[in-house]
Design a protein around this motif. Structure first.
Motif, PDB file in Angstrom:
ATOM      1  N   GLU A  41       1.004  -1.347   0.033  1.00  0.00           N
ATOM      2  CA  GLU A  41      -0.083   0.210   0.035  1.00  0.00           C
ATOM      3  C   GLU A  41       0.949   1.218   0.042  1.00  0.00           C
ATOM      4  N   LEU A  42       0.753   2.213  -0.872  1.00  0.00           N
ATOM      5  CA  LEU A  42       1.217   3.429  -1.029  1.00  0.00           C
ATOM      6  C   LEU A  42       0.405   4.645  -0.282  1.00  0.00           C
ATOM      7  N   ILE A  43       1.004   5.167   0.767  1.00  0.00           N
ATOM      8  CA  ILE A  43       0.090   6.365   0.980  1.00  0.00           C
ATOM      9  C   ILE A  43       1.019   7.642   0.799  1.00  0.00           C
ATOM     10  N   PRO A  44       0.448   8.524  -0.019  1.00  0.00           N
ATOM     11  CA  PRO A  44       1.346   9.938  -0.214  1.00  0.00           C
ATOM     12  C   PRO A  44       1.400  10.622   0.913  1.00  0.00           C
ATOM     13  N   ALA A  45       2.321  11.339   0.949  1.00  0.00           N
ATOM     14  CA  ALA A  45       2.497  12.219   2.288  1.00  0.00           C
ATOM     15  C   ALA A  45       1.460  13.092   2.085  1.00  0.00           C
ATOM     16  N   ASN A  46       0.866  13.481   3.256  1.00  0.00           N
ATOM     17  CA  ASN A  46      -0.325  14.285   3.396  1.00  0.00           C
ATOM     18  C   ASN A  46      -0.299  15.278   4.716  1.00  0.00           C
ATOM     19  N   SER A  47      -1.598  15.953   5.179  1.00  0.00           N
ATOM     20  CA  SER A  47      -1.451  16.973   6.178  1.00  0.00           C
ATOM     21  C   SER A  47      -1.109  16.047   7.458  1.00  0.00           C
ATOM     22  N   HIS A  48      -1.329  14.786   7.450  1.00  0.00           N
ATOM     23  CA  HIS A  48      -1.063  14.129   8.797  1.00  0.00           C
ATOM     24  C   HIS A  48       0.288  13.597   9.032  1.00  0.00           C
TER      25      HIS A  48
END
Lengths: 76, 76
Positions: free
Chosen positions: B30-37
């Motif tokens: 699973e790839l989760i992009p950088a985000n506000s959290h």
């Protein structure tokens, strides 16, 4: 519905792939390697808005770019 | 346990990343992009054997190679 149910799969999950470049709307992406149940690798994106899951075409240039962009993403 | 619980996350999910090259044991990634959290993108691999989830270091060369290999995988 563009993908099959979750759980232990004995076949490919994707039935149809998204043709529009939806890179900016992606919350996360799942990469499933080719395996004995599915001859091509599969990419399933979860959309930010409604958590809908859509399949992406691993051969599409915009999809490869989206993956590269996610891999190098840092918070701005 | 090397990652936090599932659900809506208000922080990074990975606490620690796998140092061993475990590419062959991966069922999916699973790839989760950088985000506000979470300021860096995150990679969470599910292992074939026990469905355990482990975090991978996006900066590690072997991890980048694993992603490339999955992206181009076809059934032999």
């Amino acid at each position: 519905k563009r993908l099959r149910s979750l759980g232990v799969e004995m076949h490919c999950r994707c039935i149809q792939t998204e043709s529009q470049p939806i890179g900016r709307h992606i919350e996360k992406v799942e990469l499933i390697p080719a395996n004995s149940h599915c001859e091509q690798m599969e990419i399933i994106a979860t959309l930010k808005k409604n958590r809908e899951e859509v399949c992406l075409d691993p051969e599409a240039h915009w999809v490869k770019r989206v993956i590269q962009k996610i891999m190098s993403s840092k918070r701005r």
